[in-house]
Design a protein around this motif. Structure first.
Motif, short mmCIF file in Angstrom:
data_model
loop_
_atom_site.label_atom_id
_atom_site.label_comp_id
_atom_site.label_asym_id
_atom_site.label_seq_id
_atom_site.Cartn_x
_atom_site.Cartn_y
_atom_site.Cartn_z
N LYS A 269 41.14 56.02 43.26
CA LYS A 269 39.77 56.46 43.53
C LYS A 269 38.71 55.50 42.95
N PRO A 270 38.67 54.26 43.45
CA PRO A 270 37.67 53.32 42.94
C PRO A 270 36.26 53.71 43.36
N GLU A 271 35.27 53.23 42.65
CA GLU A 271 33.88 53.51 42.99
C GLU A 271 33.51 52.84 44.31
N TYR A 272 32.40 53.31 44.88
CA TYR A 272 31.94 52.90 46.20
C TYR A 272 31.96 51.38 46.38
N ASP A 273 31.25 50.65 45.51
CA ASP A 273 31.14 49.20 45.65
C ASP A 273 32.48 48.50 45.46
N TYR A 274 33.31 49.03 44.57
CA TYR A 274 34.58 48.38 44.26
C TYR A 274 35.54 48.38 45.45
N VAL A 275 35.42 49.36 46.33
CA VAL A 275 36.26 49.38 47.52
C VAL A 275 36.09 48.09 48.31
N PHE A 276 34.86 47.67 48.51
CA PHE A 276 34.59 46.48 49.32
C PHE A 276 34.86 45.19 48.55
N ILE A 277 34.58 45.18 47.26
CA ILE A 277 34.84 43.99 46.45
C ILE A 277 36.34 43.71 46.36
N ILE A 278 37.12 44.75 46.09
CA ILE A 278 38.58 44.59 46.00
C ILE A 278 39.15 44.15 47.35
N SER A 279 38.66 44.74 48.44
CA SER A 279 39.13 44.36 49.77
C SER A 279 38.88 42.88 50.04
N VAL A 280 37.69 42.40 49.69
CA VAL A 280 37.35 40.99 49.93
C VAL A 280 38.21 40.06 49.09
N LEU A 281 38.44 40.42 47.84
CA LEU A 281 39.29 39.58 46.98
C LEU A 281 40.68 39.42 47.57
N ILE A 282 41.23 40.51 48.07
CA ILE A 282 42.57 40.44 48.68
C ILE A 282 42.54 39.61 49.96
N LEU A 283 41.50 39.82 50.77
CA LEU A 283 41.40 39.09 52.03
C LEU A 283 41.26 37.59 51.82
N MET A 284 40.50 37.18 50.79
CA MET A 284 40.31 35.76 50.53
C MET A 284 41.61 35.07 50.11
N LEU A 285 42.53 35.86 49.54
CA LEU A 285 43.83 35.29 49.16
C LEU A 285 44.70 34.98 50.38
N CYS A 286 44.37 35.58 51.53
CA CYS A 286 45.20 35.42 52.72
C CYS A 286 45.31 33.97 53.18
N ALA A 287 44.20 33.24 53.06
CA ALA A 287 44.17 31.87 53.59
C ALA A 287 44.93 30.89 52.72
N ILE A 288 45.20 31.23 51.46
CA ILE A 288 45.83 30.29 50.54
C ILE A 288 47.24 29.88 50.98
N PRO A 289 48.14 30.82 51.32
CA PRO A 289 49.51 30.40 51.68
C PRO A 289 49.55 29.42 52.85
N LEU A 290 48.74 29.65 53.87
CA LEU A 290 48.79 28.80 55.06
C LEU A 290 48.15 27.43 54.83
N ASN A 291 47.26 27.32 53.84
CA ASN A 291 46.57 26.06 53.59
C ASN A 291 47.21 25.22 52.49
#
Length: 397
Positions: A153-175
């Motif tokens: 149950k993260p706070e409102y803003d943390y939902v989007f911040i955590i999602s973005v941090l995970i998404l930004m990691l996606c490009a690392i393996p392929l690059n």
């Protein structure tokens, strides 16, 4: 098969991170909007915008992939995805959220096109279902991890911040990792009427699968809230459904490759149908609902992969695989666009029980339609599941 999996390990890991981030963002959507005071209709509207963006993405994503390649396209779309996610922090206006979700839908399903076309091009017909099953296992594992993040149950803003941090990691393996991207192929057009002629069952299964699967992803939280479950219980119910999908992938792919796509689709649709019927009957307080949700996930979350395998077997050459996947993704997303709106209206007008009634009607329709379709006997499925002349609708234009 293991050699192919090893060659795609960086792609599969990037896909895993993508599914974690998207799952966390998607699962929190209904709960946040309900906490902000919006009705089920508006929850459904925002959910539909995700898939409307995805629908538009099926028309335009291939052009970018053809121009710059799979790896750079992946980096571009994941960056736009992250920017749109962060914009949610600055407003609570539902119509702006709908616009953001439209863009997220566009970029997310462009990424799905890249991943699935990559896997399809690397897979031969005789192991395609098992390779897609591996991909589906990655999907459901990632989605389950995203749902577990909702449990804290993260706070409102943390939902989007955590999602973005995970998404930004996606490009690392392929690059950063050494990985050979598939060869860019000439664009081969397959229209929706043609793909329907090639395999009616694949088209119908993809449409109904998209409606029901994404109806679960986007609106099940609202359904469970209406039944009186809290956020932690909802996260566990969704996790159980994902676990059911995970377990099903361990044997459905092999079942499909050996005994045919038709039998596999019949089996999955029947399991989901029986589960849905029981969910309509039993009260929400009954602990049996946890088992029924698990079985619903087992039956429901294999349908799109089976539809894709059935249609992909019809390809005359490898350049057509991407277009087959794109056309079926169109059918899948078309069902997904309609799903949140229909389910949201049903919940608003008729109450919580109407949610599962829709599932019963569509799963029964899929089961009965599948019974009318011919079986493919050969394990090397270059044959035809329709009349031989219809196979030749699949051609370059």
């Amino acid at each position: 098969m293991f050699k192919i999996i090893n060659s795609l390990r960086a792609l599969l890991f990037a896909a895993f991170l993508l599914f974690v981030g998207n799952s966390f963002l998607l699962s929190s959507n209904s709960i946040i909007l309900k906490e902000l005071g919006y009705t089920d209709f508006y929850v459904g509207l925002v959910g539909s915008c995700i898939y409307l963006g995805a629908l538009v993405g099926t028309f335009f994503s291939q052009s970018i992939i053809q121009k710059v390649g799979h790896i750079r396209s992946f980096g571009f779309f994941i960056s736009v995805f992250g920017i749109l996610t962060l914009l949610h922090i600055f407003t609570k206006e539902v119509f702006l959220w709908a616009i953001f979700r439209f863009g997220i839908g566009f970029t997310y399903y462009a990424l799905v096109v890249i991943i699935e076309s990559w896997i399809n091009q690397k897979s031969k017909n005789e192991i395609r279902s098992r390779m897609l099953a591996v991909y589906e296992i990655v999907f459901y594992t990632g989605f389950a991890v995203g749902v577990l993040l909702l449990y804290v149950k993260p706070e409102y803003d943390y939902v989007f911040i955590i999602s973005v941090l995970i998404l930004m990691l996606c490009a690392i393996p392929l690059n950063l990792l050494k990985i050979k991207q598939p060869k860019l192929l000439d664009k081969a057009k397959v229209s929706i009427p043609n793909i329907f002629a090639v395999s009616k069952l694949a088209f119908i299964c993809a449409f109904i699968g998209g409606f029901l699967m994404n109806g679960f992803f986007s609106m099940s939280q609202t359904y469970f809230l209406a039944l009186g479950y809290n956020v932690k219980q909802i996260s566990m119910l969704i996790l159980l459904a994902m676990f059911g999908g995970f377990i099903a992938q361990l044997f459905v792919g092999k079942l499909s490759d050996i005994y045919g796509r038709k039998l596999a689709i019949l089996t999955c649709s029947l399991i989901a149908l029986i589960s849905s019927l029981c969910l309509c009957i039993f009260k929400s307080s009954n602990n049996l609902i946890y088992l029924l949700i698990f079985l619903l996930g087992m039956g429901l979350f294999c349908l799109y992969a089976l539809a894709l395998a059935r249609a992909s077997d019809r390809a005359k050459e490898s350049s057509q695989v991407l277009e087959i996947g794109r056309s079926l993704l169109f059918a899948y997303i078309l069902g997904s666009v309609l799903s949140p709106l229909v389910l949201g209206l049903m919940l608003d007008i008729f109450g919580a029980r109407a949610y599962m009634f829709v599932y019963v009607i569509l799963l029964l329709s899929l089961f009965l339609f599948t019974l009318t379709q011919p079986k493919i006997d050969s394990i090397n499925r270059i044959g035809y599941d329709e009349k031989p002349s219809q196979f030749y609708y699949l051609k370059n234009e």
